[in-house]
Design a protein around this motif. Structure first.
Motif, PDB file in Angstrom:
ATOM      1  N   GLY A  27      -6.342 -36.324  37.363  1.00 54.09           N
ATOM      2  CA  GLY A  27      -7.783 -36.128  37.325  1.00 54.09           C
ATOM      3  C   GLY A  27      -8.324 -35.472  38.575  1.00 54.09           C
ATOM      4  N   ILE A  28      -7.825 -35.883  39.739  1.00 48.57           N
ATOM      5  CA  ILE A  28      -8.285 -35.293  40.993  1.00 48.57           C
ATOM      6  C   ILE A  28      -7.886 -33.820  41.067  1.00 48.57           C
ATOM      7  N   VAL A  29      -6.633 -33.508  40.708  1.00 48.89           N
ATOM      8  CA  VAL A  29      -6.167 -32.118  40.743  1.00 48.89           C
ATOM      9  C   VAL A  29      -6.975 -31.252  39.780  1.00 48.89           C
ATOM     10  N   LEU A  30      -7.221 -31.760  38.573  1.00 47.35           N
ATOM     11  CA  LEU A  30      -7.993 -31.003  37.594  1.00 47.35           C
ATOM     12  C   LEU A  30      -9.443 -30.811  38.048  1.00 47.35           C
ATOM     13  N   THR A 316     -10.863 -49.526  51.885  1.00 48.61           N
ATOM     14  CA  THR A 316      -9.872 -49.494  50.805  1.00 48.61           C
ATOM     15  C   THR A 316     -10.543 -49.255  49.460  1.00 48.61           C
ATOM     16  N   ALA A 317     -11.659 -49.925  49.214  1.00 45.18           N
ATOM     17  CA  ALA A 317     -12.384 -49.748  47.954  1.00 45.18           C
ATOM     18  C   ALA A 317     -12.928 -48.336  47.830  1.00 45.18           C
ATOM     19  N   PHE A 318     -13.540 -47.835  48.884  1.00 44.12           N
ATOM     20  CA  PHE A 318     -14.182 -46.512  48.845  1.00 44.12           C
ATOM     21  C   PHE A 318     -13.158 -45.395  48.704  1.00 44.12           C
ATOM     22  N   MET A 319     -12.044 -45.509  49.419  1.00 42.55           N
ATOM     23  CA  MET A 319     -11.051 -44.441  49.433  1.00 42.55           C
ATOM     24  C   MET A 319     -10.082 -44.499  48.259  1.00 42.55           C
ATOM     25  N   GLY A 364     -14.983 -42.861  46.364  1.00 39.25           N
ATOM     26  CA  GLY A 364     -15.844 -41.940  47.090  1.00 39.25           C
ATOM     27  C   GLY A 364     -15.304 -40.529  47.096  1.00 39.25           C
ATOM     28  N   ILE A 365     -13.958 -40.394  47.091  1.00 42.41           N
ATOM     29  CA  ILE A 365     -13.353 -39.066  47.138  1.00 42.41           C
ATOM     30  C   ILE A 365     -13.678 -38.271  45.884  1.00 42.41           C
ATOM     31  N   ASN A 366     -13.404 -38.835  44.697  1.00 43.96           N
ATOM     32  CA  ASN A 366     -13.668 -38.030  43.507  1.00 43.96           C
ATOM     33  C   ASN A 366     -15.154 -37.942  43.189  1.00 43.96           C
ATOM     34  N   MET A 367     -15.975 -38.830  43.738  1.00 43.05           N
ATOM     35  CA  MET A 367     -17.423 -38.667  43.602  1.00 43.05           C
ATOM     36  C   MET A 367     -17.870 -37.396  44.322  1.00 43.05           C
ATOM     37  N   ILE A 368     -17.349 -37.197  45.522  1.00 40.12           N
ATOM     38  CA  ILE A 368     -17.719 -36.014  46.298  1.00 40.12           C
ATOM     39  C   ILE A 368     -17.206 -34.745  45.625  1.00 40.12           C
ATOM     40  N   PHE A 372     -19.542 -31.363  42.558  1.00 40.91           N
ATOM     41  CA  PHE A 372     -19.663 -29.904  42.568  1.00 40.91           C
ATOM     42  C   PHE A 372     -19.173 -29.257  41.269  1.00 40.91           C
ATOM     43  N   ALA A 373     -18.653 -30.066  40.341  1.00 37.39           N
ATOM     44  CA  ALA A 373     -18.025 -29.494  39.144  1.00 37.39           C
ATOM     45  C   ALA A 373     -19.044 -29.017  38.118  1.00 37.39           C
TER      46      ALA A 373
END
Length: 515
Positions: A27-30, A316-319, A364-368, A372-373
């Motif tokens: 999902g992150i790569v896509l 840990t939760a956010f990342m 938080g990473i995939n939210m950011i 932009f998608a």
């Protein structure tokens, strides 16, 4: 009976999560590829984004059923059978496809493709063959079948002249006929099952935002049992989470729909409602509210040490989206706090759905990245900071009020004694071998010794151990000497909350048990 069911549920929960963990990476790569494909990007990046996206969407997302089949079969199989289970998983899957297609052909049951292909016929194309369209349910069913059969009959012994065909080879012979029979039976049974699934989906979709509240509430209530995977996995990857036609292809499940929309972002005019299941502040803003409430209600002289424990859990939760290290600080201490947390968790999803935030995020990473998608007119990303603050404050005030009102002895509130704060500090890093080595003997001793451990597996954050004699378990050792975020005691089934390094811990314990 209850004990057997709990054990089976625990094992299946671990098995089902293994393929899903790779989906998170996909999902992150896509998501990154989708950004590279946006209209304002140069042609060079668009070509790269399209190239990688098409490979993963076809090679991974489009083949989820076989991935679940092999992954579950391997995870369920005993260690000595895992390689054979993987081989039998793919063989069984292919045998099913050919048998199902052959029976449909023989009985003139093959559906005719219409204007939208095979959509609406109850059949689909898998590996180039037209079969009954079961989606990931097929992979789950066959994976469980292979895992159970290998474990049950893997020790079959034959006459010495037939010895090359004993063990898992005999299992293969049995599976051939069982799979063919299953492939035939499903041509008659699955249409009925599919109609029931469609009815459940229709009921869920008509419940509106309340459906998202109950999803969030139940998600947290099932966490202590380790059974929350049974709730979100079907919603993410099966028709229970929604069905949509995108770019001429039918997509089942909220996560699959999201990925399909990512791949066709330039032509999407509205986001599918199922994305609401994926817009989750539970690991982003809620941990901040909880942590701040625990810190604020701690005695002033304890706050510095309390902060040193809480900050890594929030990171840990956010990342990584792993909330157990924080949640297990209060889960068993106060059921009232846990119930309140489940309500706030559900309310956060309800609010998100009501105002229409429609992008996928659970860290938080995939939210950011995902912000932009899509244009804000579709994803409503401009609401994210507002809901972030609202949900964090909700969690903070609810926790602070209950802790003070009920005088709950959360972290740092007890009569000051240094040992009360000598808790393990959860880390965002995987546990290193050196830190694990010092724990292995302690964990085994707490579980009653080598001979008392019947089976040990792990899920995303937990060691799940089946023991033979619960009277030999020393909870004092497990709770006071093992570095963990909590212990779940279910009699003969013990769960130790380790965190992100749990797989390495499990591997080293297995090495110790086999030494």
């Amino acid at each position: 009976m209850k004990e057997k069911m709990m054990k089976s549920a625990s094992v299946f929960s671990k098995a089902i999560i293994q393929p899903v963990l790779f989906m998170a990476v996909t999902g992150i790569v896509l998501s990154i590829c989708a950004i590279l494909k946006l209209d304002f990007m140069p042609d060079f990046t668009k070509n790269i984004g399209n190239f990688v996206f098409n490979i993963l969407s076809g090679g991974m997302i489009g083949q989820l059923s076989v991935i679940f089949c092999v992954g579950i079969a391997t995870a369920l199989a005993k260690p000595k059978y895992k390689t054979d289970a993987a081989i039998l998983g793919i063989i069984t899957f292919l045998v099913f496809l050919y048998a199902n297609n052959s029976w449909l052909t023989l009985t003139n049951g093959l559906a005719e493709a219409g204007e939208f292909g095979l959509y609406g016929t109850g059949q689909g194309m898998v590996f180039g063959m037209q079969v009954v369209d079961m989606g990931v349910f097929l992979g789950i069913m066959l994976g469980c079948l292979v895992g159970v059969m290998v474990n049950k009959f893997g020790e079959i012994k034959l006459h010495k002249y037939l010895s090359p065909y004993e063990g898992t080879k005999s299992v293969y012979i049995i599976l051939i006929f069982l799979t063919i029979l299953l492939a035939i039976v499903t041509t008659y049974i699955w249409p009925v099952v599919n109609s029931i699934v469609e009815a459940v989906v229709a009921t869920t979709t008509t419940s509106g935002s309340l459906g998202f509240f109950f999803y969030g509430f139940l998600n947290r209530m099932l966490l202590p049992l380790g059974l929350h995977h049974f709730l979100w996995m079907p919603l993410f990857y099966t028709p229970l989470g929604g069905t949509a036609e995108i770019a001429g292809q039918m997509q089942n499940g909220a996560f699959n729909i999201w990925l399909a929309e990512l791949g066709n972002a330039s032509s999407i005019t509205s986001m599918h409602p199922s994305i609401g299941y994926l817009s989750n502040f539970g690991s982003i803003s809620l941990p901040i509210g909880i942590a701040f409430a625990l810190w604020k209600t701690a005695r002033p002289e304890n706050r510095k040490k309390v902060a040193s424990i809480l900050i890594p859990t929030v990171v840990t939760a956010f990342m990584a989206g792993v909330t157990e290290p924080l949640e297990f600080l209060f889960l068993f201490l106060s059921p009232v706090l846990w119930f309140a947390h489940a309500i706030v968790y559900g309310l956060s999803l309800l609010i998100t759905n009501l105002i229409g935030i429609s992008i996928q995020f659970d860290t938080g990473i995939n939210m950011i990245i995902n912000s932009f998608a899509f244009p804000t007119s579709l994803g409503k990303q401009y609401w994210i900071p507002v809901v972030f603050v609202i949900t964090a404050l909700m969690e903070y005030f609810v926790f602070r009020y209950l802790i003070i009102k009920l005088n709950i002895p959360t972290l740092g509130r007890e009569d000051i004694a240094e040992e009360h704060l000598d808790l393990p500090i959860p880390s965002t890093e995987a546990t290193t071998p050196s830190s694990v080595d010092s724990q292995v003997e302690t964990i085994v001793a707490g579980l009653g010794g080598k001979d008392n451990i019947a089976n040990i597996i792990n899920c995303y954050t937990r060691l799940r151990v089946d023991i033979k004699d619960e009277s030999k378990v020393d909870m004092g050792i497990l709770k006071n000497q093992v570095k963990s975020s909590g212990i779940v005691d279910k009699g003969k089934h013990i769960q130790i909350i380790i965190g992100l390094g749990v797989e390495k811990v499990r591997e080293q314990i297995e090495e110790y048990l086999n030494s």
